[in-house]
Design a protein around this motif. Sequence first.
Motif, PDB file in Angstrom:
ATOM      1  N   THR A   1       0.826  -1.204   0.000  1.00  0.00           N
ATOM      2  CA  THR A   1       0.000   0.000   0.000  1.00  0.00           C
ATOM      3  C   THR A   1       0.864   1.259   0.000  1.00  0.00           C
ATOM      4  OG1 THR A   1      -1.750  -1.221   1.126  1.00  0.00           O
ATOM      5  CG2 THR A   1      -1.836   1.182   1.282  1.00  0.00           C
TER       6      THR A   1
ATOM      7  N   ASP B   1      -7.808  -4.924  -2.578  1.00  0.00           N
ATOM      8  CA  ASP B   1      -7.611  -5.603  -1.293  1.00  0.00           C
ATOM      9  C   ASP B   1      -8.855  -5.387  -0.435  1.00  0.00           C
ATOM     10  OD1 ASP B   1      -6.855  -6.569   1.137  1.00  0.00           O
ATOM     11  OD2 ASP B   1      -5.115  -5.270   1.397  1.00  0.00           O
TER      12      ASP B   1
ATOM     13  N   ASP C   1      -3.518  -2.011  -5.939  1.00  0.00           N
ATOM     14  CA  ASP C   1      -3.103  -2.536  -4.628  1.00  0.00           C
ATOM     15  C   ASP C   1      -3.802  -3.880  -4.413  1.00  0.00           C
ATOM     16  OD1 ASP C   1      -1.993  -2.786  -2.137  1.00  0.00           O
ATOM     17  OD2 ASP C   1      -3.131  -1.157  -1.210  1.00  0.00           O
TER      18      ASP C   1
ATOM     19  N   GLN D   1      -9.143  -5.517   2.529  1.00  0.00           N
ATOM     20  CA  GLN D   1      -8.753  -4.695   3.686  1.00  0.00           C
ATOM     21  C   GLN D   1      -8.944  -3.196   3.425  1.00  0.00           C
ATOM     22  OE1 GLN D   1      -5.017  -5.988   6.547  1.00  0.00           O
ATOM     23  NE2 GLN D   1      -4.538  -5.245   4.546  1.00  0.00           N
TER      24      GLN D   1
HETATM   25 MG   LIG Z   1      -1.826  -3.140   1.960  1.00  0.00          MG
END
Ligand SMILES: [Mg+2]
Length: 217
Positions: free
Chosen positions: A16, A38, A81, A40
């Motif tokens: 990231t 991602d 990413d 996340q």
């Molecule tokens: Mg990351």
Amino acid sequence: MRIVSIANQKGGAGKTTTVMNLASVCAENSRVLVVDVDPQGSSAWWADRAGDSLPFDVADDTDPRNLARLRELPYDVVFVDTPGSLEGRDVLSTVLGESDFVILPTEPSPLAFAPLMATINEVVLPAGVNYRVLVNRVDPRVPSDLVDAQGLLDGAGFARFEAAIRDYKIHKMAPIEGRVVTQYADGDSRIASKAREDYRRVALELVSYWANTKGGK
Ligand SMILES: [Mg+2]
Ligand SMILES: Nc1ncnc2c1ncn2[C@@H]1O[C@H](COP(=O)(O)OP(=O)(O)OP(=O)(O)O)[C@@H](O)[C@H]1O
């Protein structure tokens, strides 16, 4: 357009951080989009913290199957990413199938190399996509760490960037402050310009790899 994915199934390798900072230096002379696939959502979160201040766009569609459609959009470079886990392998394979280049950030520690090698051998090479490993978080006080890491990578036959990214505390706070390396205040002084220099070197090297290839698929 070039679609550049940032990958490494090792969590916390600096994916990231690489996406956001490389996007910012590339945005100095190109139209740049960041896509966060991602779950996340760290890049998207970072972008949220930044509000309208980022020098590039961030897409909120995180479905990797939609990457092909990005090629119709007016951007020069798209940075993607990707998740840092083995469970994310299907997502990663889909992304790599649409990518023109993959950057694999890694910490310089030998312990980080097993998951890096697995990612290259099991996901990147089967996708047939051009890649380079990027050594990240090099302790500026211990340059021999970089030499050792480069030796290990070369010994394993992996392609890598000549340039590397040093470990600076300033990078750690950047996401919560919602800023990227081109926005580090000059009050942050010498470190800010060294940090920018790192990413600019990587950007120049990246472009040199493209010099003799056609843009995009
Ligand atoms: Mg990351
Ligand atoms: N060059 C650097 N200097 C200092 N800190 C760094 C650097 N690169 C990454 N970090 C820090 O290391 C941590 C992990 O970085 P980052 O979130 O970019 O990794 P990641 O590969 O995206 O992780 P994940 O696999 O969880 O997505 C963060 O706290 C980040 O600020």
